[in-house]
Design a protein around this motif. Sequence first.
Motif, PDB file in Angstrom:
ATOM      1  N   HIS A  55       0.499  -3.952 -10.601  1.00  0.00           N
ATOM      2  CA  HIS A  55       1.525  -3.944 -10.808  1.00  0.00           C
ATOM      3  C   HIS A  55       1.776  -5.113 -11.558  1.00  0.00           C
ATOM      4  O   HIS A  55       2.411  -5.006 -12.407  1.00  0.00           O
ATOM      5  CB  HIS A  55       3.105  -4.062  -9.981  1.00  0.00           C
TER       6      HIS A  55
ATOM      7  N   ALA B 188      -5.333   0.953   3.491  1.00  0.00           N
ATOM      8  CA  ALA B 188      -4.229   1.670   2.589  1.00  0.00           C
ATOM      9  C   ALA B 188      -2.979   1.247   3.932  1.00  0.00           C
ATOM     10  O   ALA B 188      -1.194   0.975   3.132  1.00  0.00           O
ATOM     11  CB  ALA B 188      -3.566   2.789   3.767  1.00  0.00           C
ATOM     12  N   ALA B 189      -3.284   0.519   4.766  1.00  0.00           N
ATOM     13  CA  ALA B 189      -2.357  -0.754   5.639  1.00  0.00           C
ATOM     14  C   ALA B 189      -2.063  -1.908   5.569  1.00  0.00           C
ATOM     15  O   ALA B 189      -2.044  -3.053   6.011  1.00  0.00           O
ATOM     16  CB  ALA B 189      -2.316  -0.384   7.200  1.00  0.00           C
ATOM     17  N   ALA B 190      -3.457  -2.060   4.431  1.00  0.00           N
ATOM     18  CA  ALA B 190      -3.305  -3.963   4.486  1.00  0.00           C
ATOM     19  C   ALA B 190      -2.829  -4.444   3.524  1.00  0.00           C
ATOM     20  O   ALA B 190      -1.926  -3.621   2.772  1.00  0.00           O
ATOM     21  CB  ALA B 190      -5.571  -3.766   4.048  1.00  0.00           C
ATOM     22  N   GLY B 191      -2.829  -5.448   3.551  1.00  0.00           N
ATOM     23  CA  GLY B 191      -2.114  -6.190   1.925  1.00  0.00           C
ATOM     24  C   GLY B 191      -0.470  -6.136   2.136  1.00  0.00           C
ATOM     25  O   GLY B 191      -0.499  -6.221   3.573  1.00  0.00           O
ATOM     26  N   HIS B 192       0.174  -6.260   1.148  1.00  0.00           N
ATOM     27  CA  HIS B 192       1.282  -6.630   0.935  1.00  0.00           C
ATOM     28  C   HIS B 192       1.855  -5.681   2.052  1.00  0.00           C
ATOM     29  O   HIS B 192       1.639  -3.783   1.230  1.00  0.00           O
ATOM     30  CB  HIS B 192       1.955  -7.033  -0.496  1.00  0.00           C
ATOM     31  N   PRO B 193       2.878  -5.197   3.278  1.00  0.00           N
ATOM     32  CA  PRO B 193       3.182  -4.295   3.435  1.00  0.00           C
ATOM     33  C   PRO B 193       4.141  -3.458   2.847  1.00  0.00           C
ATOM     34  O   PRO B 193       4.564  -2.674   3.599  1.00  0.00           O
ATOM     35  CB  PRO B 193       4.574  -5.063   4.325  1.00  0.00           C
ATOM     36  N   VAL B 194       4.361  -3.986   1.522  1.00  0.00           N
ATOM     37  CA  VAL B 194       5.281  -2.917   0.653  1.00  0.00           C
ATOM     38  C   VAL B 194       4.816  -2.418  -0.924  1.00  0.00           C
ATOM     39  O   VAL B 194       4.610  -1.228  -0.785  1.00  0.00           O
ATOM     40  CB  VAL B 194       6.746  -3.517   0.295  1.00  0.00           C
ATOM     41  N   TYR B 195       4.429  -3.563  -1.106  1.00  0.00           N
ATOM     42  CA  TYR B 195       3.544  -3.771  -1.915  1.00  0.00           C
ATOM     43  C   TYR B 195       1.967  -2.704  -2.218  1.00  0.00           C
ATOM     44  O   TYR B 195       1.691  -2.381  -3.555  1.00  0.00           O
ATOM     45  CB  TYR B 195       3.460  -5.217  -3.706  1.00  0.00           C
TER      46      TYR B 195
ATOM     47  N   ARG C  10       1.123  -0.688   0.165  1.00  0.00           N
ATOM     48  CA  ARG C  10       1.510  -0.170   1.162  1.00  0.00           C
ATOM     49  C   ARG C  10       0.945   1.433   0.813  1.00  0.00           C
ATOM     50  O   ARG C  10       1.241   1.958  -0.265  1.00  0.00           O
ATOM     51  CB  ARG C  10       2.911   0.059   1.959  1.00  0.00           C
ATOM     52  N   GLY C  11      -0.647   2.537   1.406  1.00  0.00           N
ATOM     53  CA  GLY C  11      -0.715   3.687   0.574  1.00  0.00           C
ATOM     54  C   GLY C  11      -1.534   3.283   0.279  1.00  0.00           C
ATOM     55  O   GLY C  11      -1.782   4.332  -0.554  1.00  0.00           O
TER      56      GLY C  11
ATOM     57  N   TYR D 104      -3.139  -7.487  -8.348  1.00  0.00           N
ATOM     58  CA  TYR D 104      -2.337  -6.717  -8.110  1.00  0.00           C
ATOM     59  C   TYR D 104      -1.854  -5.265  -8.993  1.00  0.00           C
ATOM     60  O   TYR D 104      -1.270  -5.994 -10.495  1.00  0.00           O
ATOM     61  CB  TYR D 104      -0.698  -7.270  -7.477  1.00  0.00           C
TER      62      TYR D 104
END
Lengths: 392, 494
Positions: free
Chosen positions: A251, A132-139, A141-142, A249
């Motif tokens: 999106h 949940a905290a990995a990857g892009h810090p915004v896109y 996150r969660g 991703y």
Amino acid sequence: MGWNKVAMVGAGLIRMGELFDQSYEQMAYGAFKAVVDSVDKGFDPSQVEAAIVATQRGTLWGQEGIGGNTVPSAIGIAGIPCTRVENACPSGSDAFRIGAMVVASGVHDVVLVIGVEKMRDKSTEEGLLSRAAAGHPVYNRGETAPVLFAPFATRHMHDFGTTREMLASVAVKNHHNGALDPYAHFQSEITMQQVLDSPPVCHPLHLLDCCPQTDGAAAVLLVSAERAKEFTDKPVWVAGFGVATDHPYMHEKSSYVGLPATTMAAERAYAMSGVSPDEIDMAEVHDCFTITEILDIEDLGFVEKGKGGIASIEGETAIGGRIPVNPSGGLLAKGHPIGATGVAQVTECFWQLRHEAGDRQIEVRNGNALQHNVGGRGSGVAVVNILTTNAS
Amino acid sequence: MSDDAKSAALCPVGVLSVGASIPRGRLAVVDIASAWGLPGGRGSVAVCGPDEDTLTLACSAVERALDAADVAIDTVGGLWWGTARPPMPEGPSYAFLATAVGLDETADGMLASGSIHAGVDALWAAWDSVACGAVKTALVVASDALIPGLGTGAERSTGAGAVALVLCGLDGSSSPAGKLVSRSSFTRPFLDRYRGDNQPGTGDPYDARLYREKELVPLVSGAVDQIRDEIPANARWSIPDPDGRLGKVLARATGAKEVCSEGVFAKVGEAGSAAALLGALRGFQDAGTVCVVAAGGGRSSVVVVELSGPLPGASDAISEFDGGARGVRPLGYPSVLRSRQQLVAMSDPVPMGVPPGSAAFVRGNVEMLRLRGRRCGRCSAIAVPPSIHPVCPSCGALGGEEIALARSGTVQTFVINHTMPPPFEAPLPLAVVDLGDGARVMLQGMPEDASELSIGDEVGLELRRYALERGAPVYGFKVYRLPSDTSASSKDEE
């Protein structure tokens, strides 16, 4: 008609589960012993010329990077060439495909493909949920694992009227099958009401819509077509395979009712093998969540787009149905030890095509089986392997 | 002070508009009191959720003030930000806000801090910059979301909020409804509320009667008395009200008859640096004179605003007292403590894949703070975010134009995540949103929307704090469900 340059002559796995008492190395040894013992005409470990290891995430048991050297040492054949493959959830099925290409290249005649994954040495919070905290810090996150598939459930339900009961029917069927599989993590039936009443994990998916976290290992032996008869009179041929990538991703997906990576990989595998979807007798597909199996059977061409939910609840994918899917119990019941998953699916196909699946044996009509995994953040990669007993 | 010390002719500047942002979360003071075994407690205080802080509040107040003035950010010469507790006491707090509001990299401005007097400090500094001709248009924002010490009196009075003003010169090129015409200040060295260098929360250690009657009353009177002659009898006053009672005492002491800040404390508590301008909002609704009185950090200041009519943005700003278009959201005390990181799970919260100091944030900060995408020069598809797309993901073409993405759209699909490790809080909606400009994003939603979110919903995007790690915040946009009576098209036109 198939590619058929490479034969499977052995397959084996260990009982999947929360194997707190076994190390990564012990699981690898268990799977290797199983595959050695499975060869009809006998097999000596020293006959392995090279190995491909699938392990997706060593960090789940505290190992930053697992090299190809870990497994040969653990299983007693240190010194052989060995390479680790990591390709997300299809790591095991891609290791199988790469193993087949290694044999077909003529460089090695006898190749071990072994998938090993330790999922439970870390707590859930420190392990899979920590993504949940990995990857892009915004896109990203969660974004826990269900977040990668639940959006497809929301949209599939909206567009096609797929219901929670239809999703649940996949879990009920796969747990039924798992109860018939002595290697499955879960070996008990569940009811639809239990699925519907289980706690929400990631709306619209509930706990029993999700596969468990499972430790496990599985192995197969691939040999060149010319040498297959040294090992067995009942080889299973690699008829074809396909791999495809898609945008990683969430999106960037072209739609939220299908997985283009699966469709593309399947088209390639069908073209290579000369087998069409209606000639497949059974399939082991990626059912990390109930919705995933519904997407899979549509994207693999077994049912029309949008009809996966209805086909599931009407029993078309049951062991006695039109196209049995996940007779092993699938990821939902057998478990999803990531690197081992694809190899274990291929093992089930091997047994089914050789009529060795016991109580869960499907009716073999055409002699073709299909194995499929999809994953990689937002389903960015899929692998399809097609196996056959039909000699070219 | 000697007669030579101050200029005889203060140069007035214009006020074009006001914008405010108050967190929708409200914590009943009785809940705080009962948690500490104390009787009583009246009213409620405005409190931030886990993804809000003084910067996110300041950002939305600035955007609203710019909208109300119909001023484009690229015509603004500078940003003056006053906040007692910036998100990073040492660090790029100002640069983050300036970037988030879209200010040009070469613009003027400053971060005033150090006490809750910082809001007026920023206003004075912006005034001076406009008056001396350094900038033609200035943004001022006063904001705070202070973290009170557990069990202190300050905990029962600390609110949160932000107010932004757009200032302009009086050269005739614009016709502002407001003018800053006079000001005064008074200083005395005493401790009221304060936070020492090694203390996590703000406290108020002095005896209440000593603070109220011996210190604060003469401090504020000292500021007001200097310009009392210039203030008309019918002026409207924003008077400091740090505890819900002192406001009345100060109004009597300063001779303030019409107190427009009355009742603000009961709705939002005392919002630190933003308190003085929040108290003035009701006074900004009509023509007349408004005296904005601030106190804190051993200083009190007065700014006199003359209005020729209602200040644009004032009525929307006032609606923030009641939660704005989306209404207030009652929050429990434990949830507020978690948001302030005063209640932390024993298991270590899961760290991000890369820490905020990583090069990934050097590459990505601007595109996250400004919600940027890149429009392909060949096929016009929009890639989000630009830094992870060296080529167009649709057609593979290199290059294109970086653009600011639309701030509203419709839900393509969504999930509600219920299962995450600390520091995440469930339920957490995550939505794939088709933006008005054709771009698509997947972003977190608001927990309060979890039960109602549907495919096809119209949503807006606003800046929130995604994470706080090693003392450094990570900001990005989140999705909120637009009230059903607000159509997306009217939102786009704003």
